[in-house]
Scaffold this motif. Structure first.
Motif, PDB file in Angstrom:
ATOM      1  N   ALA A  55      44.867 -19.560   8.616  1.00 49.25           N
ATOM      2  CA  ALA A  55      44.763 -20.810   7.856  1.00 49.25           C
ATOM      3  C   ALA A  55      43.743 -20.706   6.732  1.00 49.25           C
ATOM      4  CB  ALA A  55      44.398 -21.958   8.797  1.00 49.25           C
ATOM      5  N   ALA A  56      42.744 -19.832   6.887  1.00 52.27           N
ATOM      6  CA  ALA A  56      41.692 -19.711   5.865  1.00 52.27           C
ATOM      7  C   ALA A  56      42.126 -18.884   4.667  1.00 52.27           C
ATOM      8  CB  ALA A  56      40.450 -19.076   6.491  1.00 52.27           C
ATOM      9  N   VAL A  57      43.141 -18.038   4.823  1.00 52.75           N
ATOM     10  CA  VAL A  57      43.492 -17.067   3.780  1.00 52.75           C
ATOM     11  C   VAL A  57      43.942 -17.735   2.480  1.00 52.75           C
ATOM     12  CG1 VAL A  57      45.000 -15.135   3.190  1.00 52.75           C
ATOM     13  CG2 VAL A  57      43.994 -15.292   5.485  1.00 52.75           C
ATOM     14  N   PRO A  58      44.876 -18.708   2.489  1.00 52.26           N
ATOM     15  CA  PRO A  58      45.284 -19.307   1.206  1.00 52.26           C
ATOM     16  C   PRO A  58      44.124 -19.950   0.450  1.00 52.26           C
ATOM     17  CG  PRO A  58      46.794 -19.930   2.970  1.00 52.26           C
ATOM     18  CD  PRO A  58      45.623 -19.266   3.620  1.00 52.26           C
ATOM     19  N   VAL A  59      43.200 -20.565   1.176  1.00 52.39           N
ATOM     20  CA  VAL A  59      42.057 -21.203   0.516  1.00 52.39           C
ATOM     21  C   VAL A  59      41.188 -20.171  -0.185  1.00 52.39           C
ATOM     22  CG1 VAL A  59      39.931 -22.512   0.921  1.00 52.39           C
ATOM     23  CG2 VAL A  59      42.036 -23.151   2.102  1.00 52.39           C
ATOM     24  N   MET A  60      40.927 -19.058   0.486  1.00 55.57           N
ATOM     25  CA  MET A  60      40.096 -18.021  -0.121  1.00 55.57           C
ATOM     26  C   MET A  60      40.808 -17.356  -1.301  1.00 55.57           C
ATOM     27  SD  MET A  60      37.348 -18.346   1.415  1.00 55.57           S
ATOM     28  CE  MET A  60      36.721 -19.114   2.903  1.00 55.57           C
ATOM     29  N   VAL A  61      42.112 -17.180  -1.198  1.00 57.65           N
ATOM     30  CA  VAL A  61      42.871 -16.612  -2.322  1.00 57.65           C
ATOM     31  C   VAL A  61      42.810 -17.552  -3.526  1.00 57.65           C
ATOM     32  CG1 VAL A  61      45.184 -15.978  -3.114  1.00 57.65           C
ATOM     33  CG2 VAL A  61      44.387 -15.226  -0.862  1.00 57.65           C
ATOM     34  N   LEU A  62      42.936 -18.859  -3.278  1.00 50.65           N
ATOM     35  CA  LEU A  62      42.826 -19.836  -4.364  1.00 50.65           C
ATOM     36  C   LEU A  62      41.457 -19.753  -5.031  1.00 50.65           C
ATOM     37  CD1 LEU A  62      44.216 -22.283  -5.763  1.00 50.65           C
ATOM     38  CD2 LEU A  62      43.052 -23.736  -4.091  1.00 50.65           C
ATOM     39  N   LEU A  63      40.400 -19.611  -4.232  1.00 52.33           N
ATOM     40  CA  LEU A  63      39.051 -19.467  -4.780  1.00 52.33           C
ATOM     41  C   LEU A  63      38.937 -18.207  -5.623  1.00 52.33           C
ATOM     42  CD1 LEU A  63      36.066 -20.244  -4.991  1.00 52.33           C
ATOM     43  CD2 LEU A  63      35.690 -19.153  -2.786  1.00 52.33           C
ATOM     44  N   LEU A  64      39.524 -17.109  -5.175  1.00 55.93           N
ATOM     45  CA  LEU A  64      39.457 -15.848  -5.917  1.00 55.93           C
ATOM     46  C   LEU A  64      40.204 -15.930  -7.247  1.00 55.93           C
ATOM     47  CD1 LEU A  64      39.960 -13.359  -2.954  1.00 55.93           C
ATOM     48  CD2 LEU A  64      37.896 -13.625  -4.322  1.00 55.93           C
ATOM     49  N   VAL A  65      41.295 -16.702  -7.275  1.00 59.08           N
ATOM     50  CA  VAL A  65      42.088 -16.820  -8.502  1.00 59.08           C
ATOM     51  C   VAL A  65      41.428 -17.761  -9.507  1.00 59.08           C
ATOM     52  CG1 VAL A  65      44.297 -17.623  -9.445  1.00 59.08           C
ATOM     53  CG2 VAL A  65      44.260 -16.248  -7.352  1.00 59.08           C
ATOM     54  N   LEU A  66      40.977 -18.925  -9.043  1.00 56.96           N
ATOM     55  CA  LEU A  66      40.468 -19.947  -9.951  1.00 56.96           C
ATOM     56  C   LEU A  66      38.959 -19.893 -10.162  1.00 56.96           C
ATOM     57  CD1 LEU A  66      42.596 -23.042  -8.831  1.00 56.96           C
ATOM     58  CD2 LEU A  66      43.028 -21.429 -10.687  1.00 56.96           C
ATOM     59  N   GLY A  67      38.239 -19.301  -9.205  1.00 52.36           N
ATOM     60  CA  GLY A  67      36.789 -19.265  -9.314  1.00 52.36           C
ATOM     61  C   GLY A  67      36.266 -18.656 -10.605  1.00 52.36           C
ATOM     62  N   PRO A  68      36.761 -17.468 -11.016  1.00 53.44           N
ATOM     63  CA  PRO A  68      36.250 -16.866 -12.260  1.00 53.44           C
ATOM     64  C   PRO A  68      36.489 -17.727 -13.486  1.00 53.44           C
ATOM     65  CG  PRO A  68      37.411 -15.240 -10.933  1.00 53.44           C
ATOM     66  CD  PRO A  68      37.675 -16.566 -10.301  1.00 53.44           C
ATOM     67  N   LYS A  69      37.511 -18.599 -13.460  1.00 52.62           N
ATOM     68  CA  LYS A  69      37.829 -19.425 -14.622  1.00 52.62           C
ATOM     69  C   LYS A  69      37.068 -20.740 -14.636  1.00 52.62           C
ATOM     70  CE  LYS A  69      42.576 -17.612 -14.588  1.00 52.62           C
ATOM     71  NZ  LYS A  69      44.024 -17.956 -14.469  1.00 52.62           N
ATOM     72  N   LEU A  70      36.736 -21.269 -13.469  1.00 51.89           N
ATOM     73  CA  LEU A  70      36.179 -22.620 -13.386  1.00 51.89           C
ATOM     74  C   LEU A  70      34.699 -22.679 -13.025  1.00 51.89           C
ATOM     75  CD1 LEU A  70      39.140 -24.349 -11.501  1.00 51.89           C
ATOM     76  CD2 LEU A  70      38.575 -24.572 -13.928  1.00 51.89           C
ATOM     77  N   LEU A  71      34.185 -21.636 -12.393  1.00 49.12           N
ATOM     78  CA  LEU A  71      32.812 -21.682 -11.901  1.00 49.12           C
ATOM     79  C   LEU A  71      31.892 -20.903 -12.838  1.00 49.12           C
ATOM     80  CD1 LEU A  71      33.444 -21.065  -8.095  1.00 49.12           C
ATOM     81  CD2 LEU A  71      33.275 -23.246  -9.306  1.00 49.12           C
ATOM     82  N   PRO A  72      30.718 -21.445 -13.160  1.00 45.92           N
ATOM     83  CA  PRO A  72      29.772 -20.716 -14.009  1.00 45.92           C
ATOM     84  C   PRO A  72      29.061 -19.629 -13.214  1.00 45.92           C
ATOM     85  CG  PRO A  72      28.787 -22.755 -13.269  1.00 45.92           C
ATOM     86  CD  PRO A  72      30.192 -22.757 -12.736  1.00 45.92           C
ATOM     87  N   GLU A  73      28.576 -18.646 -13.906  1.00 47.39           N
ATOM     88  CA  GLU A  73      27.757 -17.617 -13.267  1.00 47.39           C
ATOM     89  C   GLU A  73      26.302 -17.918 -13.550  1.00 47.39           C
ATOM     90  OE1 GLU A  73      26.988 -15.880 -10.943  1.00 47.39           O
ATOM     91  OE2 GLU A  73      28.279 -14.115 -11.183  1.00 47.39           O
ATOM     92  N   TYR A  74      25.456 -17.655 -12.573  1.00 55.88           N
ATOM     93  CA  TYR A  74      24.019 -17.835 -12.766  1.00 55.88           C
ATOM     94  C   TYR A  74      23.287 -16.855 -11.880  1.00 55.88           C
ATOM     95  CZ  TYR A  74      19.466 -19.902 -13.517  1.00 55.88           C
ATOM     96  OH  TYR A  74      18.161 -20.093 -13.882  1.00 55.88           O
ATOM     97  N   ARG A  75      22.302 -16.192 -12.483  1.00 54.04           N
ATOM     98  CA  ARG A  75      21.408 -15.323 -11.710  1.00 54.04           C
ATOM     99  C   ARG A  75      20.022 -15.433 -12.309  1.00 54.04           C
ATOM    100  NH1 ARG A  75      24.552 -11.741 -14.587  1.00 54.04           N
ATOM    101  NH2 ARG A  75      25.823 -11.284 -12.755  1.00 54.04           N
ATOM    102  N   ASP A  76      19.048 -15.041 -11.550  1.00 53.04           N
ATOM    103  CA  ASP A  76      17.663 -15.055 -12.026  1.00 53.04           C
ATOM    104  C   ASP A  76      17.445 -13.820 -12.895  1.00 53.04           C
ATOM    105  OD1 ASP A  76      14.992 -15.176 -12.487  1.00 53.04           O
ATOM    106  OD2 ASP A  76      14.375 -15.115 -10.387  1.00 53.04           O
ATOM    107  N   PRO A  77      17.209 -14.001 -14.195  1.00 48.43           N
ATOM    108  CA  PRO A  77      17.032 -12.831 -15.067  1.00 48.43           C
ATOM    109  C   PRO A  77      15.774 -12.033 -14.770  1.00 48.43           C
ATOM    110  CG  PRO A  77      16.520 -14.857 -16.248  1.00 48.43           C
ATOM    111  CD  PRO A  77      17.083 -15.268 -14.938  1.00 48.43           C
ATOM    112  N   ASP A  78      14.814 -12.642 -14.082  1.00 51.47           N
ATOM    113  CA  ASP A  78      13.557 -11.956 -13.784  1.00 51.47           C
ATOM    114  C   ASP A  78      13.459 -11.517 -12.329  1.00 51.47           C
ATOM    115  OD1 ASP A  78      12.629 -12.433 -16.423  1.00 51.47           O
ATOM    116  OD2 ASP A  78      12.095 -14.486 -15.843  1.00 51.47           O
ATOM    117  N   ALA A  79      14.598 -11.502 -11.642  1.00 52.37           N
ATOM    118  CA  ALA A  79      14.578 -11.141 -10.225  1.00 52.37           C
ATOM    119  C   ALA A  79      14.114  -9.699 -10.034  1.00 52.37           C
ATOM    120  CB  ALA A  79      15.965 -11.312  -9.620  1.00 52.37           C
ATOM    121  N   GLY A  80      13.293  -9.506  -9.029  1.00 51.99           N
ATOM    122  CA  GLY A  80      12.831  -8.165  -8.701  1.00 51.99           C
ATOM    123  C   GLY A  80      13.791  -7.462  -7.759  1.00 51.99           C
TER     124      GLY A  80
END
Length: 519
Positions: A176-201
């Motif tokens: 039951a979890a597989v379609p949801v995760m596949v949907l996230l993998l398909v749409l996530g790169p298009k809809l979700l912003p990326e953020y990381r700490d540029p000064d992370a050690g």
């Protein structure tokens, strides 16, 4: 340069993105409960030992709790969207393999991988909300949706499992979890912003090992104490977890980029939110395990009827989570937290007044008040936690929030569950018939279920006496635990009133952070 311009409003992209990240959170919570109904079928096909069956159930939650801090910090370093997508891919792959497991060992291994992958979901999604929604009220509503997704997932887990098992084999519960995760993998790169700490050690392997070991040892110890009482192994593991936790915190003070920023606890709003969150989780789980037994073994409801009786709990919590932003807009974060905790305390107080012949309706009323009161604590509290922290540490802060919830829930089950059963035995022992067989009396004093079994075997007046005494003793124990929960809610409301100030809230913290970073 400081600016007084209003924060940007979210667009359709952010709201669709919120739906995309809420779905895996629902699946994450569903996976904690969906397996319960499948255990008989798994036992019949894979023939696990008693120990293996326990690990099939528990290893998922153990590793989720153990890896939360690591994954929150890792997301701040490598990118929150990237970690979320990696976790989603691993979750989908492990779900497929788990569904077709051919041995108990294979299923345990896949459940462990699901736990590690699941630990990426909560901190990554919560910290992404911090970056997607800059308006205070929109962000509070988004977190309300995020909180509600966990509540709905936990509530529908047994229902989904039951429907799938009605028509398919036990492995379908994982698929039951597989379609949801596949949907996230398909749409996530298009809809979700990326953020990381540029000064992370660099990632500190020692801190990772300490945090993982501390949480795993503490959760294992608490669960074992809840199951076996003051068991030596459980106590040793709990103490080891506490000791490792102390070493972990001391190490963080000397790192340039710590896993856990202990300076966050110098911020009163952050401390108040974490403490309220933890006390709510402890009290809620402590009384909930008594409620479920009360419904079936005291009131005599069937499992289906008991499940229906708990629906108001889940629905009111979901509604409260979605309404909390409106309440915060009207009264402010401090007042919403304080009032919510007071309403929750009243709910625990109502539960403590349970008595025949209206026990079911009194209990439902208590559930409604508890869930309505605690919903703002989780929604507004989580927003305070992630926005009081610097933007680059939002992942670690959200992981700390989830870890505190996991540990407090386990503590509630272990400590309050054990305390309640001790009270049950103290009340029941004098009420047992004189001259009762030692073996039967030991079984009757072990659990409410054991007492009802003994009552059925005895039959006649003696059986009726044992059953009535057991129901009465258990009800008294549940009422005592509910009173303790009310006291904890009052303590948390006092702390929130003392540590938070009117006008102090997430919006202010976000504005300061955005000005500091030039956002």
């Amino acid at each position: 340069m400081p600016t007084n311009s209003a924060p940007a409003k979210a667009t359709r992209r952010e709201w669709i993105g919120l739906a995309i990240i809420a779905l895996p959170c629902l699946v994450y919570a569903m996976d904690l409960t969906v397996l319960n109904l499948a255990l008989p079928a798994i036992s019949a096909e894979l023939d696990p030992s008693a120990s293996q069956l326990l690990w099939i159930v528990d290893v998922y939650g153990f590793l989720v709790a153990g890896f939360l801090i690591t994954m929150g910090t890792l997301g701040d370093r490598m990118g929150r969207r990237r970690l979320l997508l990696i976790g989603a891919a691993a979750f989908a792959a492990a779900s497929v393999v788990a569904a077709f497991s051919r041995s108990a060992e294979m299923l345990i291994a896949m459940r462990a991988l699901l736990g590690i992958a699941g630990a990426t979901l909560a901190p990554s999604t919560m910290s992404l909300i911090r970056n997607m929604f800059h308006d205070e009220h929109e962000r509070q509503f988004a977190i309300g949706v995020w909180i509600a997704s966990f509540s709905v997932g936990g509530a529908i887990g047994p229902l989904v499992g039951g429907v799938l098992l009605q028509w398919f084999w036990w492995g379908a519960a994982f698929l039951a979890a597989v379609p949801v995760m596949v949907l996230l993998l398909v749409l996530g790169p298009k809809l979700l912003p990326e953020y990381r700490d540029p000064d992370a050690g660099r990632l500190d392997p020692v801190s990772m090992a300490q945090s993982l070991s501390a949480v795993l040892a503490a959760v294992y110890g608490l669960k074992r104490i809840a199951e076996y009482g003051a068991d030596a192994r459980g106590i040793v593991m709990l103490l080891a977890g506490v000791g490792l936790g102390v070493l972990f915190v001391r190490r963080q003070r000397h790192l340039a980029y710590p896993f856990l920023d202990v300076t966050l606890f110098q911020r009163p709003a952050f401390t108040a939110a974490i403490v309220a969150y933890a006390l709510a989780g402890l009290s809620m789980m402590g009384v909930y395990i008594f409620m479920t037994q009360y419904l079936q073994l005291v009131l005599g409801l069937t499992p289906l009827q008991a499940g229906i009786a708990t629906i108001p709990w889940s629905l009111s919590f979901t509604v409260g989570s979605l309404l909390a932003p409106r309440w915060a807009r009207r009264w402010g974060a401090r007042q919403v937290m304080v009032r919510g905790l007071l309403i929750a305390a009243a709910g625990f107080g109502i539960t403590a007044a349970v008595m025949p012949p209206h026990g079911l309706w009194i209990l439902i009323a208590g559930m409604l008040a508890m869930s309505i009161g605690m919903a703002p604590v989780f929604t507004v509290g989580n927003e305070l936690i992630i926005t009081t922290a610097p933007p680059e540490r939002a992942g670690a802060a959200s992981a700390l929030s989830e870890t505190s919830a996991e540990l407090s829930g386990a503590l509630g089950i272990a400590v309050l569950g054990s305390a309640g059963m001790l009270l049950f035995r103290l009340w029941l022992a004098p009420a047992l018939p004189t001259g009762m067989d030692t073996v039967d009396s030991t079984r009757a004093l072990s659990t409410l279920g054991g007492a009802m079994t003994v009552a059925g075997e005895l039959g006649g007046p003696a059986g009726v006496l044992v059953a009535d005494a057991a129901r009465t003793s258990f009800t008294h124990a549940m009422r005592a635990i509910a009173l303790f929960g009310a006291a904890m809610m009052l303590l948390a409301s006092w702390m929130a009133a003392r540590l938070m100030r009117d006008g102090e809230g997430a919006g202010h913290a976000v504005q300061v952070a955005d000005e500091a970073t030039g956002a």
